[in-house]
Scaffold this active site. Structure first.
Site, PDB file in Angstrom:
ATOM      1  N   HIS B  60       0.844  -1.202   0.000  1.00 35.60           N
ATOM      2  CA  HIS B  60       0.000   0.000   0.000  1.00 35.60           C
ATOM      3  C   HIS B  60       0.874   1.245   0.000  1.00 35.60           C
ATOM      4  O   HIS B  60       2.104   1.155   0.152  1.00 35.60           O
ATOM      5  CB  HIS B  60      -0.979  -0.015   1.180  1.00 35.60           C
ATOM      6  CG  HIS B  60      -0.360   0.068   2.539  1.00 35.60           C
ATOM      7  ND1 HIS B  60       0.579  -0.829   2.997  1.00 35.60           N
ATOM      8  CD2 HIS B  60      -0.550   0.958   3.564  1.00 35.60           C
ATOM      9  CE1 HIS B  60       0.928  -0.515   4.226  1.00 35.60           C
ATOM     10  NE2 HIS B  60       0.267   0.581   4.602  1.00 35.60           N
ATOM     11  N   HIS B  62       1.323   3.835   2.021  1.00 35.08           N
ATOM     12  CA  HIS B  62       1.829   4.562   3.181  1.00 35.08           C
ATOM     13  C   HIS B  62       3.360   4.550   3.083  1.00 35.08           C
ATOM     14  O   HIS B  62       3.964   3.545   2.700  1.00 35.08           O
ATOM     15  CB  HIS B  62       1.368   3.913   4.493  1.00 35.08           C
ATOM     16  CG  HIS B  62      -0.036   4.294   4.876  1.00 35.08           C
ATOM     17  ND1 HIS B  62      -0.835   3.510   5.669  1.00 35.08           N
ATOM     18  CD2 HIS B  62      -0.785   5.405   4.563  1.00 35.08           C
ATOM     19  CE1 HIS B  62      -2.002   4.118   5.838  1.00 35.08           C
ATOM     20  NE2 HIS B  62      -2.002   5.255   5.170  1.00 35.08           N
ATOM     21  N   ASP B  64       5.932   4.227   4.962  1.00 38.10           N
ATOM     22  CA  ASP B  64       6.816   3.218   5.558  1.00 38.10           C
ATOM     23  C   ASP B  64       6.801   1.899   4.785  1.00 38.10           C
ATOM     24  O   ASP B  64       7.487   0.951   5.169  1.00 38.10           O
ATOM     25  CB  ASP B  64       6.495   3.004   7.050  1.00 38.10           C
ATOM     26  CG  ASP B  64       5.041   2.665   7.312  1.00 38.10           C
ATOM     27  OD1 ASP B  64       4.180   3.046   6.504  1.00 38.10           O
ATOM     28  OD2 ASP B  64       4.753   2.020   8.337  1.00 38.10           O
ATOM     29  N   HIS B  65       6.046   1.860   3.683  1.00 37.89           N
ATOM     30  CA  HIS B  65       6.010   0.653   2.867  1.00 37.89           C
ATOM     31  C   HIS B  65       6.508   0.872   1.437  1.00 37.89           C
ATOM     32  O   HIS B  65       6.656  -0.087   0.692  1.00 37.89           O
ATOM     33  CB  HIS B  65       4.597   0.066   2.848  1.00 37.89           C
ATOM     34  CG  HIS B  65       4.175  -0.430   4.194  1.00 37.89           C
ATOM     35  ND1 HIS B  65       4.167  -1.755   4.528  1.00 37.89           N
ATOM     36  CD2 HIS B  65       3.797   0.239   5.304  1.00 37.89           C
ATOM     37  CE1 HIS B  65       3.783  -1.887   5.796  1.00 37.89           C
ATOM     38  NE2 HIS B  65       3.554  -0.688   6.288  1.00 37.89           N
ATOM     39  N   HIS B 140      -7.358  -1.799   5.758  1.00 38.81           N
ATOM     40  CA  HIS B 140      -6.508  -0.786   6.360  1.00 38.81           C
ATOM     41  C   HIS B 140      -7.084   0.587   6.000  1.00 38.81           C
ATOM     42  O   HIS B 140      -8.128   0.676   5.355  1.00 38.81           O
ATOM     43  CB  HIS B 140      -5.071  -0.981   5.856  1.00 38.81           C
ATOM     44  CG  HIS B 140      -4.025  -0.223   6.625  1.00 38.81           C
ATOM     45  ND1 HIS B 140      -4.043  -0.126   7.999  1.00 38.81           N
ATOM     46  CD2 HIS B 140      -2.939   0.479   6.206  1.00 38.81           C
ATOM     47  CE1 HIS B 140      -2.998   0.603   8.381  1.00 38.81           C
ATOM     48  NE2 HIS B 140      -2.317   0.983   7.316  1.00 38.81           N
ATOM     49  N   ASP B 210      -0.287  -3.938   5.997  1.00 38.56           N
ATOM     50  CA  ASP B 210      -0.919  -3.700   7.291  1.00 38.56           C
ATOM     51  C   ASP B 210      -2.408  -4.056   7.196  1.00 38.56           C
ATOM     52  O   ASP B 210      -2.985  -3.859   6.153  1.00 38.56           O
ATOM     53  CB  ASP B 210      -0.805  -2.235   7.678  1.00 38.56           C
ATOM     54  CG  ASP B 210       0.609  -1.691   7.660  1.00 38.56           C
ATOM     55  OD1 ASP B 210       1.523  -2.386   7.235  1.00 38.56           O
ATOM     56  OD2 ASP B 210       0.795  -0.543   8.063  1.00 38.56           O
ATOM     57  N   HIS B 268       6.056  -5.573  12.116  1.00 39.81           N
ATOM     58  CA  HIS B 268       5.409  -4.249  12.028  1.00 39.81           C
ATOM     59  C   HIS B 268       5.075  -3.688  13.407  1.00 39.81           C
ATOM     60  O   HIS B 268       4.023  -3.078  13.630  1.00 39.81           O
ATOM     61  CB  HIS B 268       4.144  -4.291  11.158  1.00 39.81           C
ATOM     62  CG  HIS B 268       3.770  -2.946  10.606  1.00 39.81           C
ATOM     63  ND1 HIS B 268       2.849  -2.118  11.210  1.00 39.81           N
ATOM     64  CD2 HIS B 268       4.212  -2.271   9.524  1.00 39.81           C
ATOM     65  CE1 HIS B 268       2.734  -1.004  10.500  1.00 39.81           C
ATOM     66  NE2 HIS B 268       3.546  -1.074   9.475  1.00 39.81           N
TER      67      HIS B 268
END
Lengths: 302, 302
Positions: B60, B62, B64-65, B140, B210, B268
């Site tokens: 996805h 976000h 941090d990914h 999410h 997530d 995570h």
């Protein structure tokens, strides 16, 4: 004036070297200059407070100079930053950051101001009562600016012994520091030159990365205290420097020499060189006062 | 099947922890799953060859990914990569990457294919003769997929003693491995079950990060060998988990239990927890076979 090198190597982040990012502390302001991938971790490693960074200057939109920006902006958001943040950089930087925030459905809780640059002549991009920042148009493969950080001339310094001798009251001190003479109750005029010393000489720092040898920057940086000038290559790779529109150590030193700066800091080394000492050696043949940037190095300029 | 954890902490990169990224090696393929900021340095630290990565799966958008993706793509370019690269991720990922390459006036010397995902039901996104990859639609704050990596059932294994005994020629071996019986010159039919052993049981790996607790994934990951399931929080912060649409360790274990997977890997973790052992303890109350991911850890599954 204090400079912390977070990263000063060209092209790609590696396990032991980082792409361009540095923090200039000047008159209690903290400016972040460029923001390659991993800059936020480098800030942490160097124990620099995120909350003190309110102004970020981006030279150009090659990845090794700004891929860490959106991550830093996101981290500020996750840390519930409230203070305004100003980003100065080439046109396009706003679109790039906002596109990513939009897709992640994220909104900063703080005001995020973009100052997009398009001018090809030097211009003032930041100014407050103590510091002014001007662009230094550079010559690279894409639109690129260096930045000149200049302290403004400060107040004159109070001669404490003299003001005590003449029993001058505190309420006149700021007036004296501003340069005024003082008339005593008996009508005697005390010249300001007796009551004060000259103010501290304002310092200046010029950041020039990336650029090919470009003499047009000389009048802009003329006589500045510290010049950071990129030197991706040595003279043995001068052809590569020209092709990729970078500089050699010799060329950086020639600019320092012609601009009559006090000190030259080298950086933005190509990772092909195992030992960066050779950059210093090459530059010192032209200009005497050369120091090498390296990740984590801190320079204090008194 | 081998899994290298490059990063498994939530939200922001820090000096000692990294955002999500992992490499799955399966049947001689190397898949990169998620690509937080700093992933290329983590790949180098773990001595994983850049040239072996041809497929990148992004769960996805976000930061941090995926904030490390554009940097990795740029580095591939600087390293003169020639091989095709495939990126699988949510709609928008192509626009984000190409916008940055366009502003930097950069063009990859290799073919860069984006496979943008929009489906809300599981679909096959990659398939070759040995491996198939399906999405695992997660729940999410924004559109998110996990990925299920499944080995295909391989050839039957040749019983070397048996084929020697019946003096069967080499040219029949592939036919036998495909399951055929063999008729000897004298007309005797030798059953395939005599000439072969069962093939190696195909393995499967499900990556789910997530997501909040989401039972709809259970039929998709049912019986898989290894489940990586996020657990940003512990039950003591269940309210935060629900609000941010993440899972607790207990919830991850409940999914593992209901899906009857063989092994559960947790990751995570929110950086609020100083000791990640507590995630294992909480999960083991529900599901027995729990291991903790950590940056740099390598898991081999025989």
């Amino acid at each position: 004036m204090k400079l912390t090198i977070l990263g000063c190597y060209a092209a790609t982040p590696r396990t032991i070297t980082n792409p361009t990012a540095q923090v200039l502390e000047i008159r209690n302001r903290m400016f972040l200059i460029d923001c390659g991938e991993g800059t936020q971790v480098q800030l942490r490693k160097n124990k620099l407070k995120f909350s003190k960074i309110n102004h970020i200057f981006i030279s150009h939109l090659h990845g090794d100079h700004f891929y860490g920006l959106v991550g830093l902006i996101s981290t500020f958001m996750l840390l519930n930053r409230q203070t305004d943040l100003h980003v100065y950089g080439p046109k396009g930087i706003k679109e790039i950051v906002l596109l990513q925030l939009r897709y992640s459905n994220s909104y900063t809780g703080y005001n995020l101001f973009f100052h997009e640059l398009t001018a090809t002549v030097s211009e003032v991009v930041y100014e407050d009562e103590k510091v002014v920042v001007k662009t230094i148009p550079l010559k690279h493969r894409i639109y690129t600016n260096g930045f000149l950080f200049q302290e403004k001339i400060g107040d004159r310094k109070l001669n404490v012994d003299a003001v005590q001798e003449y029993q001058i009251e505190t309420c006149y001190f700021q007036k004296i520091k501003n340069g005024s003479d003082i008339t005593l109750d008996d009508g005697t005029v005390i010249s300001n030159s007796i009551l004060t010393f000259d103010p501290i000489k304002p310092k200046s720092y010029a950041f020039c990365s990336d650029t090919m040898y470009h003499e047009s920057i000389i009048p802009i940086i003329q006589g500045c205290d510290v010049l950071y000038h990129e030197t991706t290559f040595l003279e043995t790779e001068a052809d590569k420097a020209e092709k990729t529109m970078h500089s050699t150590a010799k060329q950086a030193a020639m600019i320092a020499n012609k601009a009559k700066v006090s000190q030259l800091i080298l950086g933005h080394y190509s990772t092909r060189y195992a030992n960066i000492e050779c950059f210093k050696q090459e530059a010192e043949l032209i200009f005497p006062n050369v120091i090498l940037a390296d990740d984590g190095k801190i320079f204090e300029f008194e």
